[in-house]
Design an enzyme around this catalytic site. Structure first.
Site, mmCIF file in Angstrom:
data_model
loop_
_atom_site.group_PDB
_atom_site.id
_atom_site.type_symbol
_atom_site.label_atom_id
_atom_site.label_comp_id
_atom_site.label_asym_id
_atom_site.label_seq_id
_atom_site.Cartn_x
_atom_site.Cartn_y
_atom_site.Cartn_z
ATOM 1 N N SER A 21 41.196 -26.786 79.785
ATOM 2 C CA SER A 21 41.912 -26.248 80.946
ATOM 3 C C SER A 21 40.913 -25.608 81.886
ATOM 4 C CB SER A 21 42.945 -25.205 80.505
ATOM 5 O OG SER A 21 43.480 -24.529 81.637
ATOM 6 N N TYR A 72 45.165 -17.242 76.559
ATOM 7 C CA TYR A 72 45.165 -18.701 76.728
ATOM 8 C C TYR A 72 43.805 -19.191 77.216
ATOM 9 C CZ TYR A 72 46.205 -23.318 78.657
ATOM 10 O OH TYR A 72 46.180 -24.662 78.947
#
Length: 246
Positions: A137, A150
């Site tokens: 990501s 995250y």
């Protein structure tokens, strides 16, 4: 002929979003694709969509016994594994002062621990010259508020790709990260109480003026899975509409 004719692939988190798009694309390129995830109904729908080139195996990558069962199904086909797309992950917005043990353990348990053992337990099945693709990501590179845990899991993903590329080079196995920017999936839009407003805000930040589509990430996965990327390992392929590039 497709780029992956006669190959065998496994996609974790393959029932929806980027995982589903990846499974569809790998099958379209000629691979037989095992799709796994925690929700049986989604996996059944994925197999119905893909057809006979797909096999569903329900399982949770955070459960090592489930991983053993998933790989037993792959082993049963008798052709090893040529492509592993370790896609399964979870996300949620929680600012520093509200982080709980449960939040931390859930995200690291799936995104890091689960992903690590997904790759480790695949090692006996991976064929010479196989391709391992980790789903990263762009959040690993930036400090988005309330996304710290995250982002940390995805930074770990990027680090593992580099190390494992080195460790597996003797078998000709390539390990890379595909790094999506904001992509229009149920998982992304489900992070915010007002999905449409969230989408509009994200869109204004992307140089190409829109969110990515799961199929666009899947195209990058197919490239990394195939011989077209034969001189690429340890890399991160950004598919982010220029968000963190320009």
């Amino acid at each position: 002929m497709g780029l992956l004719e006669g190959k065998t692939a496994l996609v974790t988190g393959g029932g929806t979003g980027i995982g589903l798009a990846g499974a569809v694309r790998l099958a379209a390129e000629g691979a037989h694709v095992f799709v796994t995830g925690r929700r049986e109904a989604e996996l059944d729908a994925a197999v119905e969509l893909i057809g006979p080139a797909a096999t569903a195996v329900t399982g949770d990558i955070a459960d090592l016994a489930d991983l053993d069962r998933i790989y037993e199904a792959v082993r049963g086909r008798g052709q090893g594994l040529d492509v592993l797309f370790a896609n399964a992950s979870v996300a949620s917005f929680v600012p520093l002062e509200q982080i709980t043990e449960e939040h931390f353990d859930t995200l690291f348990g799936i995104n890091v621990r689960g992903m690590l053992f997904t790759v480790q337990k695949a090692l006996p099945l991976l064929n010479e010259g196989a391709s391992v693709i980790l789903n990263g990501s762009t959040n690993a590179d930036v400090g988005a508020e309330a996304f710290g845990v995250y982002a940390a899991t995805k930074a770990a993903t990027r680090s593992f790709a580099r190390t494992w590329a080195n460790e597996l080079k003797g078998r000709g196995i390539r390990v890379n990260t595909v790094t999506p920017g904001p992509t229009e999936t149920p998982g992304l839009l489900g992070l915010a109480p007002d999905p449409e407003e969230f989408k509009r805000n994200l869109t204004t930040q992307v140089p190409l003026g829109r969110l990515g589509r799961p199929e666009e990430i899947a195209a990058a996965v197919a490239f990394l899975a195939s011989g077209q990327s034969s001189f690429i390992t340890g890399s991160s392929l950004y598919v982010d509409g220029g968000l963190h590039q320009v």
